[in-house]
Design a protein around this motif. Structure first.
Motif, PDB file in Angstrom:
ATOM      1  N   PRO A 162       3.111 -12.489  -1.030  1.00  0.00           N
ATOM      2  CA  PRO A 162       2.485 -11.195  -0.686  1.00  0.00           C
ATOM      3  C   PRO A 162       1.016 -11.343  -0.283  1.00  0.00           C
ATOM      4  O   PRO A 162       0.536 -10.574   0.555  1.00  0.00           O
ATOM      5  N   THR A 163       0.308 -12.316  -0.853  1.00  0.00           N
ATOM      6  CA  THR A 163      -1.108 -12.461  -0.493  1.00  0.00           C
ATOM      7  C   THR A 163      -1.247 -12.893   0.963  1.00  0.00           C
ATOM      8  O   THR A 163      -2.195 -12.501   1.631  1.00  0.00           O
ATOM      9  N   LYS A 189      -3.096  -8.761   7.108  1.00  0.00           N
ATOM     10  CA  LYS A 189      -3.432  -7.357   7.335  1.00  0.00           C
ATOM     11  C   LYS A 189      -4.935  -7.106   7.328  1.00  0.00           C
ATOM     12  O   LYS A 189      -5.463  -6.416   8.193  1.00  0.00           O
ATOM     13  N   ILE A 190      -5.616  -7.609   6.297  1.00  0.00           N
ATOM     14  CA  ILE A 190      -7.005  -7.184   6.082  1.00  0.00           C
ATOM     15  C   ILE A 190      -8.020  -8.223   6.543  1.00  0.00           C
ATOM     16  O   ILE A 190      -9.210  -7.945   6.565  1.00  0.00           O
ATOM     17  N   LEU A 197      -9.339  -8.649  -3.110  1.00  0.00           N
ATOM     18  CA  LEU A 197      -8.136  -8.946  -3.890  1.00  0.00           C
ATOM     19  C   LEU A 197      -8.489  -9.813  -5.097  1.00  0.00           C
ATOM     20  O   LEU A 197      -7.991  -9.595  -6.200  1.00  0.00           O
ATOM     21  N   TYR A 252       0.721 -12.059   3.367  1.00  0.00           N
ATOM     22  CA  TYR A 252       0.949 -10.844   4.142  1.00  0.00           C
ATOM     23  C   TYR A 252      -0.328  -9.992   4.165  1.00  0.00           C
ATOM     24  O   TYR A 252      -0.772  -9.528   5.221  1.00  0.00           O
ATOM     25  N   LEU A 253      -0.924  -9.849   2.992  1.00  0.00           N
ATOM     26  CA  LEU A 253      -2.125  -9.033   2.865  1.00  0.00           C
ATOM     27  C   LEU A 253      -3.264  -9.618   3.697  1.00  0.00           C
ATOM     28  O   LEU A 253      -3.991  -8.921   4.395  1.00  0.00           O
ATOM     29  N   GLN A 254      -3.388 -10.949   3.609  1.00  0.00           N
ATOM     30  CA  GLN A 254      -4.449 -11.650   4.342  1.00  0.00           C
ATOM     31  C   GLN A 254      -4.347 -11.368   5.835  1.00  0.00           C
ATOM     32  O   GLN A 254      -5.336 -11.138   6.517  1.00  0.00           O
ATOM     33  N   MET A 291     -10.289 -10.661   1.676  1.00  0.00           N
ATOM     34  CA  MET A 291      -9.468 -11.132   0.563  1.00  0.00           C
ATOM     35  C   MET A 291     -10.293 -11.189  -0.717  1.00  0.00           C
ATOM     36  O   MET A 291      -9.755 -11.225  -1.816  1.00  0.00           O
TER      37      MET A 291
END
Lengths: 329, 363, 347
Positions: free
Chosen positions: A22-23, A29-30, A38, A25-27, A35
């Motif tokens: 999931p990280t 995105k943002i 996070l 994926y988040l990375q 990060m």
């Protein structure tokens, strides 16, 4: 053994790869730099819950009354908690106050702080100077003096309670020397003395280490120059060591004050909850008892007392920060 | 392998512009050096290409595709850092395989690739060592190896030789050039050392204060610097410069006069020149000849190397000292006066207003 | 010549400052060691001996023996006869100043002797039951279990969460970073005693009252840990992190595979401190935990000494249990601990 650790590591690695998904994926995105949010998030959540929120709540509760726990069930009473705490005939005489225990605790804490801070500072300074002179065995003695710092307050309280007991070693020594058997912890003045003594015994090593670090920061060549001039060691201490160490000592002194005001654990264990009577009841104990161990739990009153103590500590902290800044130059 | 285009690339940190609308084309398989003084933005440019930093505006294209939003890994670049940036807690082998593991590559393929790279770079005996147990040169090779194993489209080098001693630097220079021949991959190489750029690169991009001063083949930059900055930056010792004025303009060139030279005609394009404009003349030390008579020079310093000679001296009426480089031994003493001759086809003229060079008329 | 003599004399002789120094060190060591040693020695005494006064230094117990013709074991006494002869006898009974004893070698014959002539024989004896009994008969096994659980879990979480925050604050650029750092730093000086009432209310609100997780969560985010690790991470070159990015590592993997291993020395120091904090923690668990099956060792010990205040043989044994892990940690890692404290000024 090596196989086992390799095996454990591979399991851990698998687990981390799972968390990683999931990280990633988040990375995407943002973006990389964000990060950072996070990574601080878990810490900030806990900080918010257990530090920032309580600070706010402490102030909020201080202005509410009643015995309900939840803030929305509590009536707003303005400064009543404060005015009741501060309602005194004379601040010098706790018996004249509405909350005599609070003022007894303040008086006790005041004297404890004064004696404990002075005693610890003097003892720690002497010990640090003595340790600093050593060429051999410095590390050993440093460790010996530091050791009590690592013990728990309960352990320290119990060790000394046993040492000072009616049938304890101290009484046996006193009797051997022709003295009279004393139940130290049940006599008002003796118990106060021993509370301060045990605190110094407990915490001195920590302050010794800090002062020692300050001593070691004084350049050697200053002493060598003094030695060439034929200055005696005694004079060196008063003329060189002490003046150069003073900024450091001031910081340590205020730190000591801050710590002393918060006295609770070991004194509480040693004196069976602040006894005899209220001879060793301190502010933190007052807050603790008011909020947690009395029949009616007066959270508002306890919070008001916390806020007052917090303000005193804040003032001391600001002084310390100011002194520490000054010590840097 | 990839061709790279930078289109109108702009980078701003907070409120400071560090790259100003940069345009560069790099061909597939080319060895390009980004060169400039320290702090000029060449490393920033490299980091923008790599994707380690985001661009503020403009476009970066790899093989015609915009990669602005892609991470370094997605751009399939590999980078060799100035400090090598080897992972100190991993063995050489782990250092080489880390990037491939991150791509979830098959174990067997990883093993094969690192063996190949290690063989190529002579790293096989050190595979189980940690970086701190390696010499500077070996660390450098591991850093290159880490880049090679990933079969990147582009290699980026950020001053990779600056931590090596002089001898090793020359040797590694050759090795990197050889590597480029062998792999035939696009390489972008950042350096502040113009000698490195001149000897290794097929194309040089001169960067100054966040702007591109000139792009060209090494010899082009040496012979036809586009402006004063490039003229002074490329070539060692530095080009000699004189203040002068245009006294005449004609189709065959510009006639200039200064304190030392009088009505001297230089064959450069004259369309932007006006009589009376102040210009700066440039002449490279190696383009100065000794003659029986001509411009007198009093020698203030002399460096004789046996096979070549550097002569330092002051010209009458000029504030700055002049350097001459002779490709042979020259017998003289400090304090002697000698006579110099400049040949007009090797002289450069820069407009003082724009610092641009007047284009040479090619014969 | 004179100069030479005085120099050697000066070097060889201890001057008054040296003597005072050593006196201070010896005295200090004694003051520190004696109460601890005394508690340790006492913890190995029998109940009877713990309660006897004046106390004996070394743990001892009476010597008993089996004598033919008697059902129970008899205690052994030393009999100093009026003629000076010394003999070991077994005591059958004692009435007033007369004692009935029996000769151990010759059990048929009983003797009447004045009690002033006999003294009881004692042996060095370590009463290990003081340690095993509380574990079996009282809840100390549970207390220790709980403490170990809290210590291990809180330490692991502290290392993970604080290193993550430190990583963010040292290696990323994001809006509000400095504000967050200052906020964390400002809590360095905020003591638990000021916020214990509302902090407990938060715990109640989270339904974690009387729960070990309530003890753990509240103490995991430490400003000390964040600060210490951040300082260390600032020394890790940014190049390494960028190299890993080029190597296709995700940010989480950079944290896990590059930053954490490189921080091992700082993590070790924090781990040591964390273990000691949690093992010794008192005030917060005292507030949060209310039922004995959730007590940690410190709370359990405090409750036990309040409830069974005469059972000093057990109290002291459990006190020793409580101080042993920290002592071992300190003996092994004293260098790191003292340097860590002197370097960062934390405790």
């Amino acid at each position: 053994m090596k196989n086992l650790s390799a095996f454990l590591f591979s399991i851990l690695d698998k687990f981390m790869r799972f968390i990683e998904l999931p990280t990633v994926y988040l990375q995407k995105k943002i973006g990389v730099q964000r990060m950072g949010y996070l990574f601080v998030a878990p810490n900030m959540v806990l900080f918010s819950l257990f530090v920032f929120l309580p600070v706010g709540l402490a102030i909020a509760y201080a202005f509410t009354g009643g015995t309900n726990m939840l803030i929305w069930d509590r009536p707003f009473i303005g400064f009543e908690n404060f005015s009741r705490l501060l309602n005194c005939g004379s601040y010098m005489d706790p018996a004249s106050c509405e909350f005599d225990l609070f003022w007894t605790a303040i008086h006790n804490t005041w004297w404890y702080t004064l004696l404990n801070a002075t005693g610890t500072l003097v003892m720690a300074l002497i010990t640090a100077v003595v340790l600093n002179r050593l060429t051999k065995g410095k590390a050993l003695f440093r460790s010996i003096f530091f050791y009590p710092v690592l013990l728990s307050p309960v352990v320290v309280g119990l060790i000394w309670k046993w040492f000072l007991a009616r049938d304890g070693l101290l009484n046996s020594l006193v009797l051997d020397l022709g003295g009279e058997r004393t139940i130290f912890l049940l006599e008002v003045w003796w118990s106060r003395f021993w509370v301060v003594y045990v605190s110094i015994w407990f915490h001195m090593g920590f302050f010794t280490l800090i002062i020692l670090a300050g001593l070691q920061a004084i350049p050697r060549d200053i002493y060598e120059a003094a030695k060439v001039d034929g200055t005696s060691e005694w004079r060196q201490f008063w003329r060189i060591t002490l003046p150069l160490l003073t900024p450091n000592l001031l910081v340590v002194a205020v730190l000591l004050l801050i710590r002393s005001v918060q006295v609770f654990d070991e004194a509480w264990v040693l004196t069976d909850g602040g006894g005899p009577g209220t001879a060793n009841t301190f502010i933190v104990q007052f807050i603790y008892q008011t909020a947690f161990s009395s029949e009616v739990r007066l959270y508002g009153l306890a919070s008001a007392a916390s806020v007052l103590m917090g303000l005193a500590l804040l003032a001391l902290t600001l002084i310390q920060v100011w002194l520490a800044k000054k010590a840097e130059y | 392998m990839a061709a790279i285009q930078l289109k109108n690339l702009h980078k701003r940190y907070e409120s400071i512009d560090v790259m100003h609308h940069v345009n560069v084309d790099i061909e597939d398989g080319e060895f390009v050096a980004l060169v400039g003084p320290s702090g000029c933005g060449k490393s920033t440019l490299l980091r923008l290409i790599s994707g380690l930093e985001d661009i503020t505006s403009g476009e970066i294209l790899f093989d015609g595709k915009v990669v602005n939003r892609l991470s370094p890994a997605e751009r399939e670049i590999a980078m060799v850092f100035q400090s090598y940036a080897l992972y100190p807690h991993m063995t050489v082998k782990k250092n080489l395989s880390f990037g491939l593991e991150n791509l979830n590559m098959d174990r067997a393929i990883i093993e094969e690739r690192i063996q190949k790279a290690a063989k190529l770079l002579d790293l096989l005996p050190y595979m189980d060592r940690k970086p701190r147990a390696l010499s500077g040169g070996q660390r450098q090779r591991v850093a290159i190896g880490r880049a090679i194993v990933r079969n990147p489209k582009v290699f980026l080098f950020d001053e990779p030789l600056s931590n090596l001693d002089a001898k090793l630097r020359v040797q590694t220079r050759g090795e990197i050039t050889k590597l480029h021949k062998k792999l035939n991959t696009t390489m972008i190489y950042v350096t502040h050392d113009q000698v490195e750029a001149m000897t290794m690169a097929e194309k040089i991009v001169v960067v100054n204060a966040g702007k591109i001063e000139q792009v060209g083949k090494p010899l082009d930059l040496f012979e036809r610097p586009a402006n004063r900055f490039v003229a002074e930056f490329i070539g060692s010792p530095k080009m000699n410069m004189f203040k002068s004025k245009i006294t005449n303009v004609s189709d065959s060139g510009i006639e200039v006069t200064s304190n030392t030279i009088d009505h001297f005609c230089i064959p450069v394009a004259s369309e932007n020149a006006k009589i009376g404009d102040s210009v700066t003349l440039g002449v490279r030390p190696s383009h100065i000849e000794i003659a029986e008579s001509g411009i007198p020079l009093e020698i203030t310093q002399l460096e004789c190397m046996g096979h070549e000679t550097f002569i330092y001296g002051s010209l009458k009426g000029e504030s700055e000292d002049l350097v001459a480089h002779l490709p042979h031994h020259f017998e003289a003493e400090i304090g002697d006066t000698i006579y110099l001759r400049f040949s007009s086809q090797f002289m450069h003229v820069f407009c003082d207003k724009t610092d641009q060079a007047f284009k040479r008329i090619e014969s | 010549m004179l100069k030479f003599l005085t120099r050697t004399r000066h070097h060889g002789k201890m001057d008054i400052t040296d003597i005072l120094s050593w006196l201070w060190l010896t005295l200090g060591t004694a003051v520190i060691a004696i109460p601890i040693a005394w508690a340790m020695l006492s913890s190995l005494k029998t109940e009877a001996e713990v309660n006897s006064f004046p106390p004996s230094l070394i743990p001892q117990s009476t010597v008993n023996t089996q004598v033919e013709g008697y059902d129970k074991d008899l205690s052994v006494w030393k009999w100093t006869q009026p003629n000076g002869e010394i003999k070991n006898v077994a005591l059958v009974r004692r009435i007033g100043i007369k004692a009935t004893v029996v000769d151990i070698d010759n059990p048929e014959k009983t003797l009447q002797v004045p009690t002033s002539e006999i003294t009881q024989l004692k042996d060095v004896n370590f009463q290990w039951q003081n340690y095993t009994d509380p574990l079996e008969r009282f809840d100390f096994f549970t207390y220790i279990n709980n403490t170990v659980f809290v210590t291990v879990v809180a330490t692991i979480l502290t290392l993970l969460l604080n290193s993550m925050a430190a990583f963010a604050l040292s290696k990323y650029k994001f809006r509000g970073k400095n504000a967050i750092f200052m906020l964390i730093l400002s809590t360095l000086m905020l003591p638990l005693s000021v916020i214990m009432v509302p902090a407990f209310i938060v715990i109640v609100g989270l339904n974690l009252a009387d729960n070990l997780w309530g003890v753990i969560f509240a103490t995991v985010a430490t400003p000390t840990g964040v600060f210490m690790l951040r300082q260390y991470m600032l020394t890790i070159p940014d190049d390494l992190i960028e190299a890993a990015r080029v190597d296709a590592a995700s940010e989480f993997r950079i944290y896990w595979r590059i930053v954490l291993p490189l921080c091992a020395p700082a993590l070790a120091v924090l781990a040591i401190f964390s273990v000691i904090w949690r093992w010794n923690d008192f005030l917060w668990p005292l507030i949060v935990l209310s039922s004995p099956e959730n007590y940690t060792l410190q709370i359990g010990l405090n409750a036990f000494q309040g409830q069974f205040s005469v059972e000093w043989h057990y109290i002291l044994a459990m006190t020793v249990i409580a101080l042993i892990p920290v002592t071992i940690v300190f003996l092994v890692l004293q260098k790191y601990i003292t340097e860590g404290v002197a370097g960062s000024g934390v405790k």
